[in-house]
Design an enzyme around this catalytic site. Structure first.
Site, PDB file in Angstrom:
ATOM      1  N   ASN A  53     -39.064 -45.368 -54.713  1.00  0.00           N
ATOM      2  CA  ASN A  53     -40.197 -45.845 -55.493  1.00  0.00           C
ATOM      3  C   ASN A  53     -41.493 -45.152 -55.104  1.00  0.00           C
ATOM      4  O   ASN A  53     -42.429 -45.075 -55.888  1.00  0.00           O
ATOM      5  CB  ASN A  53     -40.341 -47.357 -55.314  1.00  0.00           C
ATOM      6  CG  ASN A  53     -39.192 -48.114 -55.935  1.00  0.00           C
ATOM      7  OD1 ASN A  53     -38.691 -47.733 -56.978  1.00  0.00           O
ATOM      8  ND2 ASN A  53     -38.749 -49.178 -55.280  1.00  0.00           N
ATOM      9  N   ASP A 163     -39.872 -55.416 -41.602  1.00  0.00           N
ATOM     10  CA  ASP A 163     -38.898 -54.661 -42.408  1.00  0.00           C
ATOM     11  C   ASP A 163     -37.643 -54.336 -41.607  1.00  0.00           C
ATOM     12  O   ASP A 163     -37.137 -53.219 -41.646  1.00  0.00           O
ATOM     13  CB  ASP A 163     -39.538 -53.380 -42.931  1.00  0.00           C
ATOM     14  CG  ASP A 163     -38.799 -52.824 -44.146  1.00  0.00           C
ATOM     15  OD1 ASP A 163     -37.954 -53.554 -44.718  1.00  0.00           O
ATOM     16  OD2 ASP A 163     -39.054 -51.669 -44.526  1.00  0.00           O
TER      17      ASP A 163
END
Length: 457
Positions: A53, A163
């Protein structure tokens, strides 16, 4: 009468190319007259080795040192720019900490921002596949002891990571002195938990948008609570059990919608007793999870206590911390085949963006995973950018088939991007290195002359 006019024309013809050359020389990054794309003064951009992305990941080469690097390119006009923030966090972390990739450069490159980083080896998820999707207790403990130190260092720099997943932890490149070191990468979702102005801990909040990977995130994250240091450690604990068990009880859940599936993951995680999750494994694994889940939002974890849990277990089992991981001695896939490892060494969205249940169209990376694993889906609310610069999580979260709910429109680079016409331009390879176009993992290369390495103590 015509001579002055001819002299003027001649001056125009000679000064224009010189002006163009000066413009080219003053430009810090971009295409050279030969069509070679450069980042900064000395990093040549090569073929595309990944995309996400955020934009594209390119192989690069430092023309001064002949070393290969990874180059992340993000459109400058991205609606959710991320790269500069990640670069700032890397600078905040500094270069003193072990197991952090070196960052060589950040700057513009044509219509893109570019960050140049150290090229590393395969991720723990890649190596998990290589080991038939189960790690021994010894390997998990060697990983856990290192990652507790990595996370303690990150927290010491006033950052929380947010994350945790196997794709974000990489070993060094084969033949490198750091090949046995577990590195932590990708700080695109990191956040300062100490306010830089007030020097105080961020306040406790609820109803927060979700940040992380559903499979590993903490229970409090599922409940919409602001994350702090405790949540990073709980996510690590879930990942450790994933490595020991081969899967987690909340994988493969069925639901009509992604939102419902995500809710089921959180419900199952809350309703699975720690004793059941850690059944048939040493009590220390359950002790770890009980401790981190009981931490207060503001509380500083006792990292040394947690490390001692694992080091004492390690010694009681009679293990030697020789970095003889389960993958040592196995042929590790590279872009040009396999390298036999010498046994002697070895997302989501930010709060400011709304969550949308739109799955990514990116393919799963591993095409050899079992059909059962391919059929598993998790919701992974989108991050602004998929910021891994090295390997696995440039595509959707593999094996578990996590769906990224994309809240930005960065997408892939436009077809008219300045690198597009040169994505296959060869990089003059060093005598010991080969590079091929179709690379399963972009982080490591086959060395023609195998170097002997000593075991790291």
């Amino acid at each position: 009468m015509d001579h002055p006019s001819r002299e003027k024309d001649e001056r125009q013809r000679t000064t224009k190319p010189m002006a163009q050359r000066r413009e080219h020389c003053s430009r810090p990054s971009g295409s050279t007259s030969s069509g070679v794309l450069m980042v900064g003064p000395n990093f040549r951009v090569g073929k595309k080795i990944g995309c996400g992305n955020f934009g594209e990941l390119r192989l690069g080469k430092n023309l001064y040192t002949n070393e290969y690097v990874a180059i992340k390119l993000e459109p400058i006009k991205s609606r959710a720019p991320q790269l500069h923030l990640e670069y700032r966090f890397y600078k905040q972390l500094g270069s003193a900490g072990e197991g952090l990739p070196q960052v060589y450069y950040f700057g513009p490159c044509g219509k893109y921002n570019a960050m140049v980083l150290e090229l590393l080896g395969p991720s723990l998820e890649d190596l998990f596949d290589l080991c038939d999707r189960t790690f021994t207790l010894k390997t998990v403990l060697m990983i856990a002891i290192q990652l507790l130190s990595r996370m303690e260092y990150v927290h010491s720099k006033n950052l929380i990571y947010r994350d945790v997943k196997p794709e974000n932890f990489l070993i060094g490149r084969q033949g490198n002195k750091k090949e046995h070191v577990i590195h932590i990468i990708d700080f695109g979702l990191a956040k300062e938990y100490i306010d830089p102005e007030t020097k105080k801990h961020i306040p406790y909040r609820e109803h927060k948008s979700l940040t992380g990977t559903a499979r590993y995130m903490s229970i409090n994250t599922h409940l919409g609570k602001e994350q702090s240091r405790r949540d990073d450690l709980e996510a690590l604990g879930h990942m450790f059990m994933y490595f020991l068990r081969g899967s987690l009880p909340w994988q493969g859940l069925k639901a009509d919608t992604l939102k419902e599936r995500y809710q089921k993951i959180g419900d199952t995680k809350r309703n699975t007793p720690i004793e059941v999750l850690c059944e048939n494994f040493p009590e220390e694994m359950a002790t770890y999870l009980r401790y981190v889940r009981r931490l207060d939002f503001f509380e500083k974890p006792d990292y040394e206590y947690l490390r001692t849990l694992f080091t004492d277990l390690f010694e009681r089992k009679g293990y030697t911390f020789d970095y003889a991981y389960d993958w040592v001695g196995r042929p590790i896939p590279t872009p040009v085949g396999s390298v036999h490892v010498d046994s002697g060494a070895s997302a989501i969205t930010r709060e400011s963006h709304t969550h949308r249940d739109r799955p990514s169209q990116q393919p799963l990376r591993n095409q050899t995973a079992s059909s059962e694993r391919r059929g598993e889906w998790e919701i992974q609310p989108s991050r602004q950018t998929n910021t891994s610069y090295l390997t696995s999580h440039l595509a959707a979260d593999r094996h578990g088939g996590s769906v990224q709910v994309v809240s930005s429109t960065n997408g892939e680079l436009n077809v008219d991007d300045p690198t597009g016409a040169h994505s296959n331009a060869p990089i003059t390879a060093h005598a010991e290195v080969e590079v091929v176009e179709e690379a399963k993992c972009c982080c490591f290369f086959k060395r023609k002359r195998k170097k002997t390495t000593q075991r790291h103590k």
